[in-house]
Design a protein around this motif. Structure first.
Motif, PDB file in Angstrom:
ATOM      1  N   VAL A 192      62.571 -80.282  -8.709  1.00 10.36           N
ATOM      2  CA  VAL A 192      61.178 -80.034  -9.123  1.00 10.36           C
ATOM      3  C   VAL A 192      61.052 -79.341 -10.473  1.00 10.36           C
ATOM      4  O   VAL A 192      59.941 -79.034 -10.918  1.00 10.36           O
ATOM      5  CB  VAL A 192      60.424 -79.202  -8.050  1.00 10.36           C
ATOM      6  N   GLY A 193      62.153 -79.075 -11.177  1.00  5.74           N
ATOM      7  CA  GLY A 193      62.087 -78.507 -12.510  1.00  5.74           C
ATOM      8  C   GLY A 193      61.694 -77.055 -12.580  1.00  5.74           C
ATOM      9  O   GLY A 193      61.278 -76.574 -13.639  1.00  5.74           O
ATOM     10  N   TRP A 221      59.759 -67.804  -7.121  1.00  9.43           N
ATOM     11  CA  TRP A 221      59.519 -68.569  -8.348  1.00  9.43           C
ATOM     12  C   TRP A 221      59.688 -67.656  -9.561  1.00  9.43           C
ATOM     13  O   TRP A 221      59.200 -66.533  -9.592  1.00  9.43           O
ATOM     14  CB  TRP A 221      58.106 -69.145  -8.311  1.00  9.43           C
ATOM     15  N   ALA A 222      60.398 -68.152 -10.594  1.00  7.61           N
ATOM     16  CA  ALA A 222      60.639 -67.357 -11.797  1.00  7.61           C
ATOM     17  C   ALA A 222      60.157 -68.038 -13.061  1.00  7.61           C
ATOM     18  O   ALA A 222      60.261 -67.466 -14.149  1.00  7.61           O
ATOM     19  CB  ALA A 222      62.128 -67.034 -11.924  1.00  7.61           C
ATOM     20  N   GLY A 223      59.631 -69.265 -12.949  1.00  5.41           N
ATOM     21  CA  GLY A 223      59.114 -69.923 -14.142  1.00  5.41           C
ATOM     22  C   GLY A 223      59.136 -71.429 -14.026  1.00  5.41           C
ATOM     23  O   GLY A 223      59.820 -72.012 -13.182  1.00  5.41           O
ATOM     24  N   GLY A 224      58.338 -72.073 -14.904  1.00  2.92           N
ATOM     25  CA  GLY A 224      58.300 -73.523 -14.953  1.00  2.92           C
ATOM     26  C   GLY A 224      57.130 -74.115 -14.206  1.00  2.92           C
ATOM     27  O   GLY A 224      56.511 -73.457 -13.365  1.00  2.92           O
ATOM     28  N   GLU A 225      56.814 -75.355 -14.555  1.00  6.17           N
ATOM     29  CA  GLU A 225      55.784 -76.127 -13.876  1.00  6.17           C
ATOM     30  C   GLU A 225      56.438 -77.190 -13.020  1.00  6.17           C
ATOM     31  O   GLU A 225      57.434 -77.794 -13.425  1.00  6.17           O
ATOM     32  CB  GLU A 225      54.836 -76.778 -14.889  1.00  6.17           C
ATOM     33  N   SER A 226      55.898 -77.394 -11.850  1.00 11.28           N
ATOM     34  CA  SER A 226      56.483 -78.363 -10.929  1.00 11.28           C
ATOM     35  C   SER A 226      56.455 -79.761 -11.535  1.00 11.28           C
ATOM     36  O   SER A 226      55.406 -80.269 -11.935  1.00 11.28           O
ATOM     37  CB  SER A 226      55.730 -78.362  -9.599  1.00 11.28           C
ATOM     38  N   CYS A 227      57.637 -80.385 -11.596  1.00  8.61           N
ATOM     39  CA  CYS A 227      57.771 -81.748 -12.120  1.00  8.61           C
ATOM     40  C   CYS A 227      58.769 -82.479 -11.231  1.00  8.61           C
ATOM     41  O   CYS A 227      59.970 -82.503 -11.507  1.00  8.61           O
ATOM     42  CB  CYS A 227      58.249 -81.713 -13.573  1.00  8.61           C
ATOM     43  N   PRO A 228      58.293 -83.082 -10.141  1.00  7.09           N
ATOM     44  CA  PRO A 228      59.200 -83.698  -9.173  1.00  7.09           C
ATOM     45  C   PRO A 228      60.050 -84.814  -9.769  1.00  7.09           C
ATOM     46  O   PRO A 228      59.575 -85.626 -10.564  1.00  7.09           O
ATOM     47  CB  PRO A 228      58.250 -84.247  -8.101  1.00  7.09           C
ATOM     48  N   ASN A 229      61.307 -84.823  -9.371  1.00  8.52           N
ATOM     49  CA  ASN A 229      62.218 -85.907  -9.722  1.00  8.52           C
ATOM     50  C   ASN A 229      61.872 -87.099  -8.840  1.00  8.52           C
ATOM     51  O   ASN A 229      62.077 -87.053  -7.630  1.00  8.52           O
ATOM     52  CB  ASN A 229      63.657 -85.453  -9.485  1.00  8.52           C
ATOM     53  N   ILE A 233      61.960 -86.815  -4.896  1.00  8.75           N
ATOM     54  CA  ILE A 233      60.751 -86.168  -4.394  1.00  8.75           C
ATOM     55  C   ILE A 233      59.526 -87.019  -4.719  1.00  8.75           C
ATOM     56  O   ILE A 233      59.283 -87.368  -5.877  1.00  8.75           O
ATOM     57  CB  ILE A 233      60.570 -84.762  -5.029  1.00  8.75           C
ATOM     58  N   GLU A 234      58.775 -87.353  -3.687  1.00 10.49           N
ATOM     59  CA  GLU A 234      57.538 -88.121  -3.885  1.00 10.49           C
ATOM     60  C   GLU A 234      56.439 -87.246  -4.462  1.00 10.49           C
ATOM     61  O   GLU A 234      55.738 -87.622  -5.399  1.00 10.49           O
ATOM     62  CB  GLU A 234      57.098 -88.715  -2.550  1.00 10.49           C
ATOM     63  N   THR A 235      56.272 -86.065  -3.889  1.00 11.40           N
ATOM     64  CA  THR A 235      55.279 -85.125  -4.376  1.00 11.40           C
ATOM     65  C   THR A 235      55.689 -83.716  -3.976  1.00 11.40           C
ATOM     66  O   THR A 235      56.346 -83.522  -2.949  1.00 11.40           O
ATOM     67  CB  THR A 235      53.873 -85.436  -3.816  1.00 11.40           C
ATOM     68  N   ALA A 236      55.330 -82.739  -4.803  1.00 10.63           N
ATOM     69  CA  ALA A 236      55.588 -81.332  -4.507  1.00 10.63           C
ATOM     70  C   ALA A 236      54.368 -80.533  -4.943  1.00 10.63           C
ATOM     71  O   ALA A 236      53.871 -80.710  -6.060  1.00 10.63           O
ATOM     72  CB  ALA A 236      56.838 -80.836  -5.233  1.00 10.63           C
ATOM     73  N   GLN A 237      53.877 -79.677  -4.056  1.00  9.64           N
ATOM     74  CA  GLN A 237      52.653 -78.930  -4.336  1.00  9.64           C
ATOM     75  C   GLN A 237      52.791 -77.497  -3.843  1.00  9.64           C
ATOM     76  O   GLN A 237      53.532 -77.213  -2.899  1.00  9.64           O
ATOM     77  CB  GLN A 237      51.464 -79.581  -3.632  1.00  9.64           C
TER      78      GLN A 237
END
Length: 284
Positions: A192-193, A221-229, A233-237
């Motif tokens: 998820v980046g 969580w320590a940083g970054g915006e969720s960007c699913p592979n 991963i179909e979706t991550a929220q």
């Protein structure tokens, strides 16, 4: 009350079983939700191998492997996953043990190094090649499963190419040379980046699909915006603890991680203050 199971300290020689689990072609013989039978159930001519597992309620218990899925009146063949929510957790673990032993025995009849037929090790649950001395034990694959949290929220994902539509925690295998914590950081980043910081080990769970050992963590969580592979991963929220989606059952370590996080936040506790959550074999 579930009968106490004591694993076999020495798997050979195989005693006569008072209780048995019957498997064939990756399926378990059941009568309703019951899969532990008395020893007089099976037909000896159909058993291709038998393995001592230990003592269940003070009685010898083992697995009988059939050559095929025989039709037996009043019984049916079920996959292990179908027993997850119906069997008591210690018994489910015993069923998983039986299937894993059966799979190990089937998959290592011949040596993977020189191709010769293997033999049972005289003391351990292993198959040994008499030609090159390679010994093969039942494989256990360690995995990490991490619930990433941010304040009152947790990150949940739906995995690509899976029929199960529930949202769950992130998980992945530990690679050679990695610690569990290093694998956690890598898996979250790859899937998820996101970057994670503080980690809190919660507990472990055998997951016999087919042979994992899940190590569960809460990770901040320590940083970054969720960007699913998209390949994984179909979706991550992010979900608030008060409005969780459809999640795995309590019997799974993922379900326990999510429910424990929500319960702690609801009463104003930080997850790091607890030593562990309701572990495998304990229901809240």
């Amino acid at each position: 009350m579930v009968e106490f199971f004591a694993p076999a300290a020495n798997v050979w020689a195989v005693p006569e079983f008072s209780r048995c689990i019957v498997v064939a072609e990756g399926m378990i013989l059941c009568r309703g939700n019951c899969f532990i039978h008395t020893a007089d159930l099976f037909l000896a001519g159909e058993v291709i191998s038998r393995h001592y597992l230990g003592e269940l309620g003070g009685q010898s218990c083992g697995v009988h492997v059939f050559s095929s899925q025989l039709e037996i009146n009043g019984y049916d063949w079920r996959n292990l996953r179908s027993l997850l929510t119906s069997a008591e957790e210690p018994l489910f673990a015993l069923a998983g043990r039986a299937l894993q032993v059966a799979h190990w025995d089937r998959d290592h009849l011949f040596c993977g190094r020189c191709g010769r037929a293997t033999q049972y090790h005289p003391f351990d649950r292993a198959r040994t090649c008499p030609n090159c001395q390679l010994s093969v034990y039942a494989r256990i694959s360690p995995c990490v499963i991490a619930l990433v949290i941010r304040g009152d929220q947790c990150l949940l994902a739906r995995h690509a190419n899976r029929r199960n539509r529930t949202y769950t925690a992130l998980a992945g295998f530990i690679e050679p040379g990695e610690s569990a914590e290093q694998a956690l950081v890598r898996e979250v980043r790859e899937e998820v980046g996101l970057e994670v910081g503080n980690m809190h080990y919660v507990g472990s769970q055998p997951w016999p699909f087919p042979g994992q050992l899940m190590l569960g963590y809460l990770a901040e969580w320590a940083g970054g915006e969720s960007c699913p592979n998209p390949s994984e991963i179909e979706t991550a929220q992010w979900f608030d603890y008060r409005s969780l989606p459809d999640i795995p059952p309590q019997q799974t370590l993922s379900g326990q991680l999510i429910r424990t996080f929500a319960a702690q936040v609801a009463v104003g506790e930080r997850p790091w203050t607890l030593r562990s959550c309701a572990g495998w074999g304990t229901r809240s």
